[in-house]
Enzyme design. Structure first.
Site, mmCIF file in Angstrom:
data_model
loop_
_atom_site.group_PDB
_atom_site.id
_atom_site.type_symbol
_atom_site.label_atom_id
_atom_site.label_comp_id
_atom_site.label_asym_id
_atom_site.label_seq_id
_atom_site.Cartn_x
_atom_site.Cartn_y
_atom_site.Cartn_z
ATOM 1 N N GLY A 178 0.770 -1.242 0.000
ATOM 2 C CA GLY A 178 0.000 0.000 0.000
ATOM 3 C C GLY A 178 0.793 1.278 0.000
ATOM 4 C CD GLU A 191 0.614 -9.148 1.816
ATOM 5 O OE1 GLU A 191 -0.267 -8.446 1.277
ATOM 6 O OE2 GLU A 191 0.350 -10.115 2.539
ATOM 7 N N PRO A 192 4.759 -5.127 -0.496
ATOM 8 C CG PRO A 192 6.949 -4.315 -0.623
ATOM 9 C CD PRO A 192 6.100 -5.341 0.077
ATOM 10 N N GLY A 193 3.918 -3.612 -3.621
ATOM 11 C CA GLY A 193 3.912 -3.783 -5.071
ATOM 12 C C GLY A 193 4.406 -2.492 -5.704
ATOM 13 N NE ARG A 194 0.416 2.499 -5.895
ATOM 14 C CZ ARG A 194 -0.625 2.510 -6.739
ATOM 15 N NH1 ARG A 194 -0.523 3.073 -7.910
ATOM 16 N NH2 ARG A 194 -1.780 1.975 -6.353
ATOM 17 C CB CYS A 217 -13.286 3.794 -30.533
ATOM 18 S SG CYS A 217 -12.363 3.455 -32.000
ATOM 19 C CD GLU A 218 -14.322 2.970 -24.432
ATOM 20 O OE1 GLU A 218 -14.959 3.744 -23.696
ATOM 21 O OE2 GLU A 218 -14.615 1.792 -24.614
ATOM 22 C CE1 TYR A 274 -1.246 -3.328 -8.852
ATOM 23 C CE2 TYR A 274 -0.207 -1.356 -7.968
ATOM 24 C CZ TYR A 274 -0.673 -2.640 -7.796
ATOM 25 O OH TYR A 274 -0.555 -3.248 -6.572
HETATM 26 N N1 LLP Z 1 -1.264 -7.017 -0.766
HETATM 27 C C1 LLP Z 1 -2.556 -7.103 -1.100
HETATM 28 C C2 LLP Z 1 -3.412 -8.045 -0.384
HETATM 29 C C3 LLP Z 1 -3.078 -6.295 -2.119
HETATM 30 O O1 LLP Z 1 -4.371 -6.379 -2.438
HETATM 31 C C4 LLP Z 1 -2.238 -5.380 -2.800
HETATM 32 C C5 LLP Z 1 -2.749 -4.539 -3.882
HETATM 33 C C6 LLP Z 1 -0.881 -5.329 -2.430
HETATM 34 C C7 LLP Z 1 -0.425 -6.141 -1.394
HETATM 35 C C8 LLP Z 1 0.093 -4.400 -3.083
HETATM 36 O O2 LLP Z 1 -0.275 -3.078 -2.879
HETATM 37 P P1 LLP Z 1 0.675 -1.878 -3.361
HETATM 38 O O3 LLP Z 1 1.932 -1.926 -2.525
HETATM 39 O O4 LLP Z 1 0.963 -2.074 -4.784
HETATM 40 O O5 LLP Z 1 -0.129 -0.678 -3.087
HETATM 41 N N2 LLP Z 1 -4.411 -1.166 -9.826
HETATM 42 C C9 LLP Z 1 -4.395 -0.187 -8.765
HETATM 43 C C10 LLP Z 1 -3.823 -0.756 -7.476
HETATM 44 C C11 LLP Z 1 -4.550 -1.976 -6.975
HETATM 45 C C12 LLP Z 1 -3.929 -2.576 -5.745
HETATM 46 C C13 LLP Z 1 -4.534 -3.901 -5.427
HETATM 47 N N3 LLP Z 1 -3.947 -4.563 -4.297
HETATM 48 C C14 LLP Z 1 -3.636 1.044 -9.211
HETATM 49 O O6 LLP Z 1 -3.146 1.059 -10.340
HETATM 50 O O7 LLP Z 1 -3.570 2.023 -8.498
#
Ligand code: LLP
Length: 442
Positions: A259, A296-299, A366-367, A394
């Site tokens: 997050g 659990e970082p993604g972004r 086309c949107e 993402y």
């Molecule tokens: N753990 C869980 C359970 C999650 O649902 C998520 C993201 C993460 C970790 C990773 O979160 P992050 O560190 O990336 O914030 N498509 C959207 C973001 C959707 C996130 C979904 N869950 C966007 O482009 O903003």
């Protein structure tokens, strides 16, 4: 041409620069990804193109790994943000684990050499097949999101003669102050087990012979740019940890989810090390400093490592607005239209005879929702290459084939080398999954 330098509503238009981005620089007006100019990448690999910097990835990994003395923490990359195998391989080599949400993601983690003990399995709708695959891989922990899921997982584990390690994902009902589509920790979200039912959930899990309680988990949303919601959620989780321990149930880790936000524009999010340090402090203050922390970082690991490069097809001035029509579209990057996300956009080569105007940068789909950036002060000409920065998360992972567009190619830049890590999708690739009807039914 609506040739003003203010937007239609009179506000100052946005201009972006690439200062402060590890791995990227501007040299004599040219945007560079490490030692290769963005224009050169576009020439070699065509556009739309995702280009990632290895140096930027390593910078982010180091930020997340910088722990706090005395509080062990583990980082599980949430690969939904960007599941490219080459990037996953770099994360695996750096010792990160993976947070997965499907069998497909499980297969990707295993493909880059991750072991079950490097994987946590999240997600609100795990199917029986998902569970069986993850049990066969002996994943470290299932983050369970409902009581029926507990029962199903127990049955699956017993049937396979094994035990599933579980955490309950609790919903702390905390406002992450982010876009509603990416907010997950409020009680009206579909995610997690309601705070008030969590203890009962743990009692139930403790009685199920196919389960072994491993930890507790929460994830309150994405693109969170302040520490406060994390700390607030942590204290609520720690209240529960006290209750659960009081009920004689031992926990082996606390998972604070992902997050952490990034700087797309004017945001000023904390560094990963600040978040880890703040949450470690909470845990120590509350007397649970010996429990390992999971994240659990993604972004925050990938967003700022990637550019989306796109070529200007047409400059289309109209009485009302100036459009800059590019070859990338919402099919390559859906964040602006889906979340009203304001992503930075720069010209890869600055023109000597600058003639900036306010543009909407739009794609060929086309949107009317097919835009990448609105109200930007840019100096653009046909054939220019533009870069959306912060595009590593993402972007490609949410790409689609709408309008029968092939998905973009991806390259990883490492100093003066550029590796094609995913080739451009062809029209044949797109048609390969389909079957025609037999002649007699036509
Ligand atoms: N753990 C869980 C359970 C999650 O649902 C998520 C993201 C993460 C970790 C990773 O979160 P992050 O560190 O990336 O914030 N498509 C959207 C973001 C959707 C996130 C979904 N869950 C966007 O482009 O903003």
């Amino acid at each position: 041409m609506s040739d003003t330098t203010t937007t239609a509503d009179g506000a100052a238009p946005r201009t972006d620069s690439i200062e402060d981005l590890a791995g990227f620089s501007r040299r004599s007006g040219e945007l560079f990804c490490e030692e290769i100019s963005a224009r050169e990448l576009a020439r070699r690999f065509q556009t739309p193109l995702y280009a990632y910097s290895r140096q930027a990835l390593e910078h982010n990994i180091a930020d997340w790994r910088a722990g706090v003395a005395g509080t062990p923490h583990r980082v599980f990359y949430a690969m939904k943000a960007n599941g490219s195998l080459a990037l996953l391989e770099l994360f695996a080599r750096a010792g990160l684990g993976f947070d997965i949400v499907s069998r497909g993601e499980l297969a990707r983690a295993l493909a880059v050499g991750a072991k079950g003990c490097d994987i946590v399995y999240s997600g609100v709708g795990k199917s029986l097949e998902d569970m069986r695959a993850a049990l066969a891989a002996d994943v470290l922990c299932f983050n369970v999101e409902s009581l029926p899921e507990l029962e199903r997982l127990n049955a699956a584990a017993l049937e396979m003669g094994t035990t599933a390690r579980v955490s309950l994902r609790v919903n702390p009902d905390v406002d992450a102050r982010t876009h509603p589509y990416i907010s997950t920790g409020l009680k009206n979200n579909k995610f997690g087990i309601a705070f008030d039912s969590a203890l009962e959930g743990y009692r139930r899990a403790a009685r199920l012979p196919g389960l072994k309680i491993s930890g507790i988990d929460c994830h309150i949303g994405s693109q969170i740019t302040e520490l406060e919601p994390f700390v607030h959620a942590a204290h609520k989780v720690l209240d529960l940890v006290e209750e659960i321990s009081g009920a004689g149930i031992a926990l082996e880790h606390i998972d604070f989810g992902g997050g952490l936000g990034v700087r797309y524009g004017a945001e000023n999010p904390p560094a990963a090390r600040e978040l880890v340090s703040a949450l470690s402090q909470c845990v120590r203050e509350r007397g649970f400093g010996d429990l390992p922390l999971f994240f659990e970082p993604g972004r925050s690991l990938v967003a700022q490592t990637g550019l989306l490069l796109t070529t200007v097809e047409y400059v289309k001035p109209t009485a009302a607005r100036n459009f800059c029509i590019v070859d990338a579209a919402m099919t390559d990057m859906i964040r602006p239209t889906l979340y009203q996300a304001e992503m930075a956009m720069v010209n890869c080569s600055e023109h000597a005879d600058a003639a900036p105007a306010v543009y909407d940068v739009v794609g060929p789909v086309c949107e009317s929702g097919d835009f990448l950036a609105k109200n930007r002060l840019l100096d653009v000409r046909e054939g220019d290459v533009l870069a959306m920065t912060g595009a590593g998360a993402y972007g490609m992972s949410m790409a689609s084939n709408y309008n029968a567009r092939g998905r973009a190619a991806e390259v990883l830049v490492d100093k003066d080398s550029a590796w094609l890590i995913r080739r451009r999708e062809t029209i044949e690739d797109q048609m390969a999954l389909e079957s025609r009807l037999p002649l007699e039914v036509l």
